[in-house]
Design an enzyme around this catalytic site. Structure first.
Site, PDB file in Angstrom:
ATOM      1  N   HIS A  45       0.855  -1.189   0.000  1.00  0.00           N
ATOM      2  CA  HIS A  45       0.000   0.000   0.000  1.00  0.00           C
ATOM      3  C   HIS A  45       0.887   1.233   0.000  1.00  0.00           C
ATOM      4  CE1 HIS A  45      -3.672  -2.274   0.758  1.00  0.00           C
ATOM      5  NE2 HIS A  45      -2.923  -3.032   1.546  1.00  0.00           N
ATOM      6  N   THR A  94      14.660  -6.086   1.804  1.00  0.00           N
ATOM      7  CA  THR A  94      14.126  -4.815   1.316  1.00  0.00           C
ATOM      8  C   THR A  94      14.895  -4.279   0.112  1.00  0.00           C
ATOM      9  OG1 THR A  94      15.510  -3.579   2.857  1.00  0.00           O
ATOM     10  CG2 THR A  94      13.298  -4.181   3.621  1.00  0.00           C
ATOM     11  N   LYS A  95      16.000  -4.957  -0.249  1.00  0.00           N
ATOM     12  CA  LYS A  95      16.818  -4.564  -1.402  1.00  0.00           C
ATOM     13  C   LYS A  95      17.165  -5.806  -2.195  1.00  0.00           C
ATOM     14  CE  LYS A  95      18.908  -0.597   0.862  1.00  0.00           C
ATOM     15  NZ  LYS A  95      20.122   0.036   1.331  1.00  0.00           N
ATOM     16  N   ARG A 109      21.171  -7.816   5.204  1.00  0.00           N
ATOM     17  CA  ARG A 109      22.425  -7.209   4.751  1.00  0.00           C
ATOM     18  C   ARG A 109      23.352  -8.299   4.232  1.00  0.00           C
ATOM     19  NH1 ARG A 109      21.432  -3.827   9.420  1.00  0.00           N
ATOM     20  NH2 ARG A 109      21.130  -1.704   8.684  1.00  0.00           N
TER      21      ARG A 109
END
Length: 117
Positions: A45, A94-95, A109
């Protein structure tokens, strides 16, 4: 869930209680292992909108071949995970993750790369 937008390669193992939200498209490569209680989502969202409840943001997730996703990991929308990568248990990705990378943590990481050979 929209299973018609989820592609799963050959010889994959998907553990119990894995959740896949496929509306934005999810591709999972051959021989990938996804441990129990993991989440893969291609839907989110827009938290910058006043009425985020009514927003839907679709971002495809692409998981390469020979990937191992540990239990309770979360793969966020728009992420690409390269071939041979390892996602540690409980990690939040997230990456994008490069091929052969070992990542873990919140957020995940890079720890090191898998040995070649």
């Amino acid at each position: 869930m929209q299973p018609e937008k989820i592609e799963i390669g050959d010889d994959c193992v998907i553990g119990a209680f894995v959740h896949v939200w496929g509306a934005g498209g999810v591709q999972i490569g051959n021989r990938t292992m996804i441990a129990s209680h993991s989440t893969i989502t291609s839907v989110t969202h827009d938290y910058e909108k006043a009425d985020m409840f009514k927003t839907v943001v679709l971002k495809p997730v692409c998981i390469g071949q020979d990937v191992w996703i540990g239990s309770h990991a979360v793969i966020m929308p728009g992420i690409t995970i390269g071939d041979g990568a390892v996602i540690g248990a409980g990690s939040v990705v997230t990456k994008d993750v490069p091929a052969q990378a070992i990542v873990f943590g919140i957020p995940a990481r890079l720890v090191r790369f898998r040995p070649q050979g």
